[in-house]
Motif scaffolding. Structure first.
Motif, mmCIF file in Angstrom:
data_model
loop_
_atom_site.group_PDB
_atom_site.id
_atom_site.type_symbol
_atom_site.label_atom_id
_atom_site.label_comp_id
_atom_site.label_asym_id
_atom_site.label_seq_id
_atom_site.Cartn_x
_atom_site.Cartn_y
_atom_site.Cartn_z
ATOM 1 N N ARG A 24 0.827 -1.214 0.000
ATOM 2 C CA ARG A 24 0.000 0.000 0.000
ATOM 3 C C ARG A 24 0.857 1.258 0.000
ATOM 4 O O ARG A 24 0.515 2.273 -0.621
ATOM 5 C CB ARG A 24 -0.922 -0.016 1.220
ATOM 6 N N GLU A 25 1.981 1.196 0.704
ATOM 7 C CA GLU A 25 2.903 2.341 0.708
ATOM 8 C C GLU A 25 3.457 2.613 -0.686
ATOM 9 O O GLU A 25 3.507 3.765 -1.143
ATOM 10 C CB GLU A 25 4.040 2.049 1.685
ATOM 11 N N LYS A 26 3.874 1.558 -1.394
ATOM 12 C CA LYS A 26 4.390 1.728 -2.757
ATOM 13 C C LYS A 26 3.298 2.209 -3.706
ATOM 14 O O LYS A 26 3.568 2.988 -4.635
ATOM 15 C CB LYS A 26 4.983 0.410 -3.264
ATOM 16 N N CYS A 27 2.068 1.772 -3.463
ATOM 17 C CA CYS A 27 0.965 2.210 -4.318
ATOM 18 C C CYS A 27 0.682 3.699 -4.135
ATOM 19 O O CYS A 27 0.275 4.382 -5.088
ATOM 20 C CB CYS A 27 -0.286 1.394 -4.022
ATOM 21 N N CYS A 28 0.877 4.226 -2.925
ATOM 22 C CA CYS A 28 0.682 5.669 -2.702
ATOM 23 C C CYS A 28 1.636 6.477 -3.570
ATOM 24 O O CYS A 28 1.238 7.470 -4.202
ATOM 25 C CB CYS A 28 0.898 5.991 -1.228
#
Length: 423
Positions: A172-176
């Motif tokens: 989810r962090e990389k998707c942000c």
């Protein structure tokens, strides 16, 4: 061998041959079939051979590189989850090291489909690697208008993954970051939805007293992405500007990354409000400035020494800007060029690109038209101009000799002062 049957000495044969040559006339000694080779032709042929060898080497390297990239793209559809993850990581490494939009253009749909499939059905590490590749794909193809359809297809999937609580925090962090870059580069109509999504995430920091480091990393990534998108909108028409009280609460966080990203947001916000008139309500008061001063001089022993050093260095610059309105003056040399950053917005954009490209940032600043346009570097420099600006070996030796001489004089004076003090 018997003594009476010795072989004739070679020197005798050579002398005999020379004697026979001297007995010949000029007409007899001239050979019509002998070839004449000049030094110029030799040097020219050597240069031609070296050029051909260099071209052959470059072509072989390009062929090997294209074959490696093609194998990695084919590996995105294999059955093994670990193999697909390694293929994603291999393509990410290639995209960081090389700028190849023409090669990727015909394969962009294959890569985009593989990213979307991995984000929906892949494992934990595979989703994180796919999100990384989505960021790099839009940086590679950002200057080409035809890629807007690919952006739209990936954005909806990335937003769904960020909202899904069951997805691992790293993915989810990389998707942000991927959402921020896709929206920032394509400048599409999804910027409001993306900002609202990021705001819903980082506002949880205001109501969470104790969180883990992985959760803090997710929220700080959302806050950083929101800051990047916030720098592209009109601040007068915005209704989602955080208040100074909310920013002060974020500065009290126990996690370094949250405090650092909040400081960056403060500088971007103040820079935008100070450029507008009648927006004095966002000027920090004395209490807020004191909190920034505490962070700039923090010496708490329960924090790591490296964290304290990083925090003090960054918040000193932030404090100078808040109190004295001093913009940053950062210069970064890459190759024969220098990047000058004199606004906090430009520094924020540079930091986000560095986060995505890593060690390949210098290469992309030199070759990538999109990165050069974002950082206002102008058109790419011609190769002949780069070679003409390069110093010769003699010039470098003379400069080093002059510096050595000046350094020796300075050290000699210091030694004389020491001796005089001792006496």
């Amino acid at each position: 061998m018997p003594r009476g049957k010795r072989r004739p000495h070679k020197a005798t044969d050579v002398l005999a041959g020379k004697t026979r040559d001297l007995d010949l006339s000029d007409d007899d000694s001239y050979n019509d079939n002998a070839s004449v080779i000049s030094n110029i032709s030799c040097s020219t042929s050597n240069e031609d051979r070296s050029c051909v060898a260099t071209e052959d080497t470059d072509e072989s390297q390009n062929d090997a590189f294209e074959e490696k990239l093609s194998d990695a793209i084919d590996g995105l559809s294999q059955k093994s989850a670990q193999g697909r993850t390694l293929s994603f990581e291999a393509i990410c490494n290639i995209f960081c090291k090389k700028y190849i939009p023409d090669y990727i253009l015909n394969r962009r749909m294959t890569i985009a489909d593989a990213i979307e499939r991995a984000l929906k059905k892949g494992g934990d590490n595979e989703k994180a690697a796919a999100a990384n590749l989505a960021s790099l794909l839009c940086i590679q193809l950002g200057a080409i208008d035809i890629t807007e359809d690919s952006y739209q297809e990936l954005l909806s999937t990335l937003m769904f993954v960020v909202n899904d609580e069951s997805v691992p925090l790293l993915a989810r962090e990389k998707c942000c970051l991927a959402i921020a870059l896709l929206t920032f580069i394509s400048c599409n109509e999804e910027i409001d939805a993306a900002m609202q999504l990021m705001r819903n995430l980082w506002r949880r920091l205001l109501h969470s007293s104790t969180i883990t480091s992985s959760v803090a990393a997710l929220y700080s990534s959302a806050l950083s992405s929101w800051s990047l998108l916030f720098s592209t909108i009109s601040i007068r028409n915005s209704t989602i500007i955080p208040t100074l009280t909310e920013l002060s609460t974020l500065l009290d966080s126990t996690h370094l990354e949250v405090r650092m990203v909040t400081g960056e947001l403060i500088t971007v916000l103040l820079e935008m409000t100070r450029d507008c008139e009648d927006m004095d309500e966002y000027e920090p008061d004395e209490e807020f400035i004191n909190k920034l001063r505490e962070l700039a001089t923090d010496s708490q022993k329960y924090r790591a020494k490296k964290d304290r050093k990083t925090q003090r260095s960054n918040f000193r610059q932030i404090l100078h800007y808040v109190e004295l309105d001093e913009p940053p003056n950062i210069q970064i040399r890459f190759g024969q060029e220098i990047l000058t950053m004199n606004t906090w917005t430009k520094k924020k954009q540079y930091d986000v690109l560095c986060q995505a490209l890593g060690s390949g940032m210098n290469m992309h600043m030199t070759e990538n038209d999109l990165v050069r346009d974002i950082l206002n570097l102008g058109p790419k420099l011609c190769q002949t101009k780069l070679l003409s600006n390069k110093q010769s070996k003699l010039e470098r030796q003379q400069i080093n000799a002059a510096n050595f001489k000046e350094r020796t004089k300075t050290r000699g004076k210091v030694r004389d002062k020491r001796l005089a003090f001792i006496d």
